[in-house]
Design an enzyme around this catalytic site. Sequence first.
Site, PDB file in Angstrom:
ATOM      1  N   PRO A 277       0.827  -1.213   0.000  1.00 38.26           N
ATOM      2  CA  PRO A 277       0.000   0.000   0.000  1.00 38.26           C
ATOM      3  C   PRO A 277       0.855   1.254   0.000  1.00 38.26           C
ATOM      4  O   PRO A 277       1.893   1.326   0.664  1.00 38.26           O
ATOM      5  CB  PRO A 277      -0.796  -0.133   1.298  1.00 38.26           C
ATOM      6  CG  PRO A 277      -0.932  -1.596   1.483  1.00 38.26           C
ATOM      7  CD  PRO A 277       0.354  -2.195   0.993  1.00 38.26           C
ATOM      8  N   CYS A 278       0.398   2.253  -0.742  1.00 37.45           N
ATOM      9  CA  CYS A 278       1.273   3.366  -1.092  1.00 37.45           C
ATOM     10  C   CYS A 278       0.976   4.674  -0.376  1.00 37.45           C
ATOM     11  O   CYS A 278       1.609   5.676  -0.658  1.00 37.45           O
ATOM     12  CB  CYS A 278       1.176   3.608  -2.604  1.00 37.45           C
ATOM     13  SG  CYS A 278      -0.497   4.060  -3.134  1.00 37.45           S
ATOM     14  N   GLN A 279       0.039   4.707   0.591  1.00 37.12           N
ATOM     15  CA  GLN A 279      -0.345   5.993   1.160  1.00 37.12           C
ATOM     16  C   GLN A 279       0.844   6.734   1.772  1.00 37.12           C
ATOM     17  O   GLN A 279       0.917   7.963   1.700  1.00 37.12           O
ATOM     18  CB  GLN A 279      -1.424   5.804   2.232  1.00 37.12           C
ATOM     19  CG  GLN A 279      -2.749   5.305   1.683  1.00 37.12           C
ATOM     20  CD  GLN A 279      -2.837   3.784   1.739  1.00 37.12           C
ATOM     21  OE1 GLN A 279      -1.832   3.091   1.663  1.00 37.12           O
ATOM     22  NE2 GLN A 279      -4.043   3.275   1.881  1.00 37.12           N
TER      23      GLN A 279
END
Length: 513
Positions: free
Chosen positions: A133-135
């Site tokens: 996940p890239c947040q």
Amino acid sequence: MENGEILVIDLFAGPGGLGEGISAAKTDDGKTPFQIGISVEKDTNAHQTLTTRAFFRLLKNKSQPLDNYYDYLHGKITRDELFELHPDIAFEANLETLNGAKELGKDNELIHKRITELVKKHKGPKVLIGGPPCQAYSLAGRSRNAGNKSYIAEDDARHFLYKEYLQVISLAKPDIFVMENVRGILTAKVNGQVMFPQILEDLRNPGSVTKQKKIPKYKIYSLVVDAENPKDPQYKDSADFLIRCEQYGIPQARHRVILLGVREDIKATPETLKLCEHQVTVEQAISDLPSLRSGFSKQKDNAKDWEAAVTKNAEKLKQILTKQFDPESANSLNLQPKIGLSRIETALSDKTPAMPESLKAWYIDPSLNVVLNHETRGHMVNDLLRYAYCAAYAQIEGSSPKSRHFPQELAPAHANWDTGTHADRFRVQVADKYATTVTSHISKDGHYFVHYDPQQCRSLSVREAARLQTFPDNYLFEGTRTNQYVQIGNAVPPYLAFQIGQLISNFLLHAKQ
């Protein structure tokens, strides 16, 4: 290679874009060498989409009739009834997606056990795919974090989810891995240090992080830039790992970092992706989908009131455009609403798809005979006029207007409207250009994703967003409409993944260990 000879382990799978594309790759003799063994996803809605697609893929790969699947898509039977009609396929699909949403880092015992079982049983090549996940890496996410005084980057576990990826590399020892992330990973910092060089070093030598013995090392390749020394690939610029999707047949400016890891004992060099001859436009990608009207979000919704509101707006808009542009340009546009439109349409239109033949074959399923997930959301009446203005402006100027281009009477009541901070507060997807990046923000209000047709005055539907992300038309998104937008915005374009799958398939066919 035989069908299903290459085992695929899919981590952080989302709705399945990366797995969909890679599993669709074919050899020259028409075989599909990739078989997804496990897909791990923590979001319950994305997991449901993932499982439905696994069910469809298994039916297809086992040459079983697809009639019941299409019955489900047509609303003739429920999902539970579909699965009950094919209990063996349902069992396999649920097993593939671990019988429920699971999260790396929290459910590792179960996930690692299943991967170990698959690896022991499988004798052919193995491929690990996925994007943590890239947040924490995304530029938007970092901007939000910068405004949070209590945010400490080194305490944000999302920065280190790639280490869960390293754990699985050490467990499965795949021949190849594909790791995807946002471009922000190239510049993200912890304790003042840019993380990307360390991430590369860790991926090259996963055993140094996992502290496990006899873990192979990996060579990390770019998919778009040839390495000067293929035996020891090093790249002068970290941006060499950045893929600009619009250059590879995706109708969208999606720029993502994708790393290709090759186990060091494999004596071959992977090729790079082939540039497309012509970039695909928004209009080519979605123009054959049925026209829709938007709805009202703050008042009772019905078609007659919508038509009346858009008709009134058309008169206002004509006056605005005549002042802003020459009368000939303004008068050449048809701004009157299309009559008789609904907010949801499942029937195919009679429009001929305009996309290139390769994409047409990718999107269109001749047996489908229904349009899925094609429904509009509601908008405020004032925003309908702004949407129409954006679409009309783009038809005249060939670009989306910035806030400074808006006439004063169309300016929204936002304190920062004139500051330039939100110059793209309203953004139309220009018909004859590729789209801007489809992000999960499309689930919020649609202002960044206005349809190019001023006669429809609306934001994009889920299906239109799916087209821009290159999901096939028979790909059903489960969950609420809002969550469907989130799934699509977070996904890897399947058609790009398909090209990566073709490249990996050819590479493994000729590789020697």
